[in-house]
Structures are given as structure tokens and as C-alpha cells.
Design a protein around this motif. Structure first.
Motif, PDB file in Angstrom:
ATOM      1  N   ALA A 102     -47.202  25.473  29.641  1.00 16.50           N
ATOM      2  CA  ALA A 102     -45.843  25.899  29.316  1.00 16.50           C
ATOM      3  C   ALA A 102     -45.502  27.060  30.237  1.00 16.50           C
ATOM      4  N   MET A 103     -44.253  27.141  30.630  1.00 17.35           N
ATOM      5  CA  MET A 103     -43.887  28.189  31.570  1.00 17.35           C
ATOM      6  C   MET A 103     -42.465  28.652  31.326  1.00 17.35           C
ATOM      7  N   THR A 104     -42.212  29.874  31.767  1.00 21.40           N
ATOM      8  CA  THR A 104     -40.865  30.413  31.787  1.00 21.40           C
ATOM      9  C   THR A 104     -40.717  31.211  33.066  1.00 21.40           C
ATOM     10  N   LEU A 105     -39.505  31.381  33.511  1.00 18.24           N
ATOM     11  CA  LEU A 105     -39.255  32.032  34.797  1.00 18.24           C
ATOM     12  C   LEU A 105     -38.649  33.424  34.626  1.00 18.24           C
ATOM     13  N   ARG A 106     -37.701  33.551  33.723  1.00 18.46           N
ATOM     14  CA  ARG A 106     -36.935  34.788  33.624  1.00 18.46           C
ATOM     15  C   ARG A 106     -37.792  35.999  33.286  1.00 18.46           C
ATOM     16  N   ALA A 107     -38.772  35.823  32.414  1.00 18.41           N
ATOM     17  CA  ALA A 107     -39.563  36.961  31.942  1.00 18.41           C
ATOM     18  C   ALA A 107     -40.676  37.374  32.897  1.00 18.41           C
ATOM     19  N   ARG A 108     -40.866  36.639  33.995  1.00 16.63           N
ATOM     20  CA  ARG A 108     -41.902  37.018  34.943  1.00 16.63           C
ATOM     21  C   ARG A 108     -41.570  38.370  35.578  1.00 16.63           C
ATOM     22  N   PRO A 109     -42.573  39.163  35.895  1.00 11.67           N
ATOM     23  CA  PRO A 109     -42.298  40.429  36.583  1.00 11.67           C
ATOM     24  C   PRO A 109     -41.775  40.168  37.991  1.00 11.67           C
ATOM     25  N   HIS A 110     -41.157  41.201  38.579  1.00 11.73           N
ATOM     26  CA  HIS A 110     -40.652  41.029  39.943  1.00 11.73           C
ATOM     27  C   HIS A 110     -41.801  40.798  40.919  1.00 11.73           C
ATOM     28  N   ASN A 111     -42.848  41.598  40.778  1.00 12.63           N
ATOM     29  CA  ASN A 111     -43.967  41.539  41.716  1.00 12.63           C
ATOM     30  C   ASN A 111     -45.268  41.359  40.945  1.00 12.63           C
ATOM     31  N   GLY A 112     -46.367  41.340  41.668  1.00 12.68           N
ATOM     32  CA  GLY A 112     -47.660  41.150  41.029  1.00 12.68           C
ATOM     33  C   GLY A 112     -48.015  39.678  40.940  1.00 12.68           C
ATOM     34  N   ARG A 113     -49.211  39.417  40.513  1.00 14.31           N
ATOM     35  CA  ARG A 113     -49.709  38.046  40.445  1.00 14.31           C
ATOM     36  C   ARG A 113     -48.814  37.196  39.541  1.00 14.31           C
ATOM     37  N   GLY A 114     -48.346  36.080  40.066  1.00 16.05           N
ATOM     38  CA  GLY A 114     -47.503  35.191  39.293  1.00 16.05           C
ATOM     39  C   GLY A 114     -46.082  35.671  39.115  1.00 16.05           C
ATOM     40  N   GLY A 115     -45.712  36.766  39.787  1.00 19.56           N
ATOM     41  CA  GLY A 115     -44.366  37.294  39.653  1.00 19.56           C
ATOM     42  C   GLY A 115     -43.355  36.502  40.453  1.00 19.56           C
ATOM     43  N   LYS A 116     -42.089  36.895  40.301  1.00 18.59           N
ATOM     44  CA  LYS A 116     -41.028  36.167  40.975  1.00 18.59           C
ATOM     45  C   LYS A 116     -41.183  36.204  42.491  1.00 18.59           C
ATOM     46  N   ALA A 117     -41.675  37.312  43.025  1.00 20.56           N
ATOM     47  CA  ALA A 117     -41.849  37.397  44.478  1.00 20.56           C
ATOM     48  C   ALA A 117     -42.806  36.324  44.981  1.00 20.56           C
ATOM     49  N   ASP A 118     -43.895  36.094  44.252  1.00 26.89           N
ATOM     50  CA  ASP A 118     -44.837  35.046  44.637  1.00 26.89           C
ATOM     51  C   ASP A 118     -44.176  33.672  44.589  1.00 26.89           C
ATOM     52  N   VAL A 119     -43.414  33.436  43.514  1.00 29.31           N
ATOM     53  CA  VAL A 119     -42.738  32.146  43.378  1.00 29.31           C
ATOM     54  C   VAL A 119     -41.771  31.923  44.541  1.00 29.31           C
ATOM     55  N   ILE A 120     -40.989  32.965  44.876  1.00 25.48           N
ATOM     56  CA  ILE A 120     -40.027  32.845  45.971  1.00 25.48           C
ATOM     57  C   ILE A 120     -40.742  32.556  47.289  1.00 25.48           C
ATOM     58  N   ASP A 121     -41.845  33.248  47.556  1.00 25.29           N
ATOM     59  CA  ASP A 121     -42.604  33.005  48.782  1.00 25.29           C
ATOM     60  C   ASP A 121     -43.079  31.559  48.866  1.00 25.29           C
ATOM     61  N   GLU A 122     -43.598  31.055  47.762  1.00 27.83           N
ATOM     62  CA  GLU A 122     -44.117  29.689  47.749  1.00 27.83           C
ATOM     63  C   GLU A 122     -42.997  28.676  47.905  1.00 27.83           C
ATOM     64  N   VAL A 123     -41.880  28.912  47.223  1.00 29.21           N
ATOM     65  CA  VAL A 123     -40.745  27.997  47.327  1.00 29.21           C
ATOM     66  C   VAL A 123     -40.212  27.958  48.760  1.00 29.21           C
ATOM     67  N   ARG A 124     -40.111  29.119  49.379  1.00 30.01           N
ATOM     68  CA  ARG A 124     -39.619  29.149  50.761  1.00 30.01           C
ATOM     69  C   ARG A 124     -40.561  28.393  51.689  1.00 30.01           C
ATOM     70  N   ARG A 125     -41.841  28.493  51.448  1.00 29.14           N
ATOM     71  CA  ARG A 125     -42.824  27.820  52.290  1.00 29.14           C
ATOM     72  C   ARG A 125     -42.908  26.318  52.003  1.00 29.14           C
ATOM     73  N   GLU A 126     -42.869  25.945  50.726  1.00 31.22           N
ATOM     74  CA  GLU A 126     -43.155  24.563  50.344  1.00 31.22           C
ATOM     75  C   GLU A 126     -41.908  23.684  50.194  1.00 31.22           C
ATOM     76  N   LEU A 127     -40.820  24.247  49.688  1.00 28.16           N
ATOM     77  CA  LEU A 127     -39.651  23.419  49.384  1.00 28.16           C
ATOM     78  C   LEU A 127     -38.481  23.625  50.339  1.00 28.16           C
ATOM     79  N   TRP A 128     -38.379  24.817  50.939  1.00 28.46           N
ATOM     80  CA  TRP A 128     -37.252  25.034  51.855  1.00 28.46           C
ATOM     81  C   TRP A 128     -37.269  24.072  53.042  1.00 28.46           C
ATOM     82  N   PRO A 129     -38.441  23.695  53.600  1.00 28.80           N
ATOM     83  CA  PRO A 129     -38.432  22.689  54.662  1.00 28.80           C
ATOM     84  C   PRO A 129     -37.857  21.343  54.209  1.00 28.80           C
TER      85      PRO A 129
END
Length: 323
Positions: free
Chosen positions: A255-282
Motif C-alpha cells: 500500500a502506498m501514498t504520495l502526499r504524506a512522503r517527506p520532501h527529501n530522505g529515503r523514499g521521499g518525493k525528491a527520490d520519486v521525482i528523480d526516478e520518474v525523470r530517469r525512467e518515465l520521462w524518456p
């Protein structure tokens, strides 16, 4: 836009301009998108995380008009879309620079507002799922919605056969996005359809936005060693399950949620954004996936947009609110 209280209509009001703190930028909003969470917040059921804006809106697109201290890689005038914890229903919003994404080639600045919440939700739901077996099937519930329509495209691009539940009037849409099987949740049993399509093996992966009594039905529809990821609970937050069914099918339940994730740190929004830019933006840049826009209304018509999303005739894809 603000409310006088939970359940009250949204009203366009004056507020001080946001200021970019350390590591933040201020974005001049061109468009934002309506999400189910917005309707919940407006009804008083989903308050923002502590310290975040109480203005509704979980994503936006626009132009950077101010860059705070400590920001690298972004400049005034850059066109971006952003994942927010709140604040999108406004003329300007301050956002951590780590939650920005560039507008993909081939996507308009306005339409880019439909991307951040959907792509980040889909990515966090599937990133740990195993690669599909030959002819592996994924089941996406709510395939005509903003997240579901993106999930169909991403899973298809990653090699899955995709089945999805959707009202019959949206079957043409979900097929156009890559779904092999469209299931009318009102008249068809998705468990039976999935097992018939897989010679009785079941789905390798299920993305669920319904919750409630779908939990046990989803487990029954899974293949051995299958994964069920719950990303919303539109049908209720409580359910009963036979643990023997989980053990016998060796199910992975996430189960997962996005809004409550911290901005930074392990599993935070910054990590998600980095992965999305690398994996899905292409995939976006190549035109293999794209935002699905069902309707556009002016931001001043946010109440009408909420009524449209919550009504029986909600369009497929995202509803955008444009300035």
C-alpha cells in the motif's frame, strides 16, 4: 482558492504571494489538475500534511518566477510541472526545487499539469514489481481515471498485457491506451475475466484504487507470487481477508501514498521525482505515453470541476483547471 469551512464552496480570494525559501522556487501557475484527494480535502476528510499549504491542489504546471537560495539547475523563466503537497489552486505556489520536472517535448505547458501526480503515483506503485513473465497480465482498477489511464500506458510500455475495470462508456478510451481487456465493473466479474484470460493462473500485478471489499476479490484474482498494490480506497478503508489465501498464493500486499512522503530522505518525493525523470520521462519524450485530458475548466470554476469529477458522467482522464 480557499474555503470558509469543510464542505463550503471554494472561493477565489486574495492571499500574500508565496516566498521561495531555501531550496525552493516560486512557480507562476498556468494550470493545475483535479484529483480525488482534492474532493476529500474540500469535504474536510483529507487535511494537508503539517506545515503545508491549506490551499487545495497537488500538482501544477507553469513558469518559474523566483529562485530561492540553494537551488541548482533551475532558472527564472523555466517551464516546469511540479508535484505539490498543496497550493496548486492559486496564481503562484512555492515548491521545493527537488519536486520539479521539465515539461516534456511534445506536451504543452498547460497539459503538463496532468502529469506529476499520475506519473509519480504509478511509478511508486510499480517500481518494485518484478518484470512481467511471458504474456504476464496486470489488472488496473479504474482504468479511465487520471492514474489508471497513465498506469495502462506505463504497464503496456513495460511489457505487460493489461486488463482494466472501467464503465462501458470508457472502454473505447482504455483500449486506445493499450488495455487488451476492458471489464465493465457494473456487470462483469473481474476475477472470472482475469482467470479466463490467463488460463486460470491469475494476474501477476494488480493496482487497486477501490479498496473495501475488493481486497479479497483482488487476492483471488492474483497469480501465485502476485503483487497487489493499493493506491486509493474509494470504496472504503476497511476490509476482511482470509490470511490463508494470502499465504497459499504467496501474495505480496503493498500500500502506498504520495502526499504524506517527506520532501527529501529515503523514499521521499525528491527520490520519486528523480526516478520518474530517469525512467518515465524518456517514454513521454518518445510519445510512448502521454497525459490523458478529459476536460478543461477555468480555475475560477473549480466547484464545477469537483462536481464533474464526483458525478456519474465524469470524463476519462484528468480534469484540468487553467488560469
Amino acid at each position: 482558492m480557499q474555503q470558509q469551512g469543510p464542505g463550503a464552496p471554494l472561493e477565489w480570494t486574495d492571499a500574500p504571494d508565496p516566498v521561495a525559501g531555501h531550496g525552493e522556487v516560486v512557480v507562476e501557475v498556468v494550470a493545475t489538475a483535479v484529483n480525488r484527494a482534492d474532493l476529500m480535502q474540500a469535504a474536510g476528510h483529507y487535511p494537508p500534511p503539517l506545515g503545508e499549504s491549506d490551499v487545495i491542489g497537488l500538482e501544477c504546471s507553469g513558469t518559474i518566477v523566483h529562485v530561492g537560495d540553494g537551488v541548482e539547475g533551475w532558472a527564472v523563466g523555466d517551464e516546469v510541472c511540479a508535484l505539490l503537497a498543496g497550493g496548486g489552486y492559486a496564481e503562484r505556489v512555492a515548491v521545493p526545487a527537488t519536486q520539479l520536472l521539465p515539461v516534456p517535448t511534445g506536451v504543452s505547458l498547460e497539459d503538463a499539469a496532468a502529469l506529476p501526480e499520475a506519473v509519480c503515483t504509478v511509478w511508486t506503485a510499480i517500481r518494485d514489481a518484478p518484470a512481467p513473465a511471458l504474456d504476464g497480465l496486470a489488472l488496473v482498477h479504474g482504468g479511465s481515471g487520471g492514474v489508471g489511464s497513465m498506469a495502462i500506458q506505463v504497464l503496456t510500455a513495460r511489457g505487460y498485457r493489461v486488463a482494466t475495470t472501467a464503465s462501458e462508456r470508457h472502454h473505447e478510451l482504455v483500449h486506445s491506451l493499450g488495455a487488451e481487456i476492458a471489464i465493465d465493473y457494473r456487470s462483469e466479474d473481474f476475477e472470472a475475466v482475469v482467470h479466463a484470460a490467463t488460463d486460470g493462473h491469475g494476474a501477476e500485478l494488480i493496482l487497486d484504487v477501490v479498496g473495501g471489499d475488493y481486497l479479497a476479490r483482488n487476492v483471488a484474482a492474483l497469480a501465485l507470487d502476485g503483487t497487489l498494490t493499493v493506491i486509493a480506497a474509494q470504496g472504503g478503508t476497511k476490509a476482511e481477508i482470509d490470511l490463508r489465501a494470502l499465504m497459499q498464493r504467496r501474495v505480496t500486499l503493498r500500500a502506498m501514498t504520495l502526499r504524506a512522503r517527506p520532501h527529501n530522505g529515503r523514499g521521499g518525493k525528491a527520490d520519486v521525482i528523480d526516478e520518474v525523470r530517469r525512467e518515465l520521462w524518456p517514454l513521454l519524450e518518445a510519445g510512448e505515453i502521454a497525459p490523458v485530458i478529459g476536460a478543461k475548466l477555468r480555475l475560477t470554476h473549480a466547484n464545477e470541476a469537483h462536481a464533474l469529477m464526483g458525478g456519474a458522467e465524469a470524463p476519462g482522464g484528468k480534469i484540468l483547471l487553467v488560469r
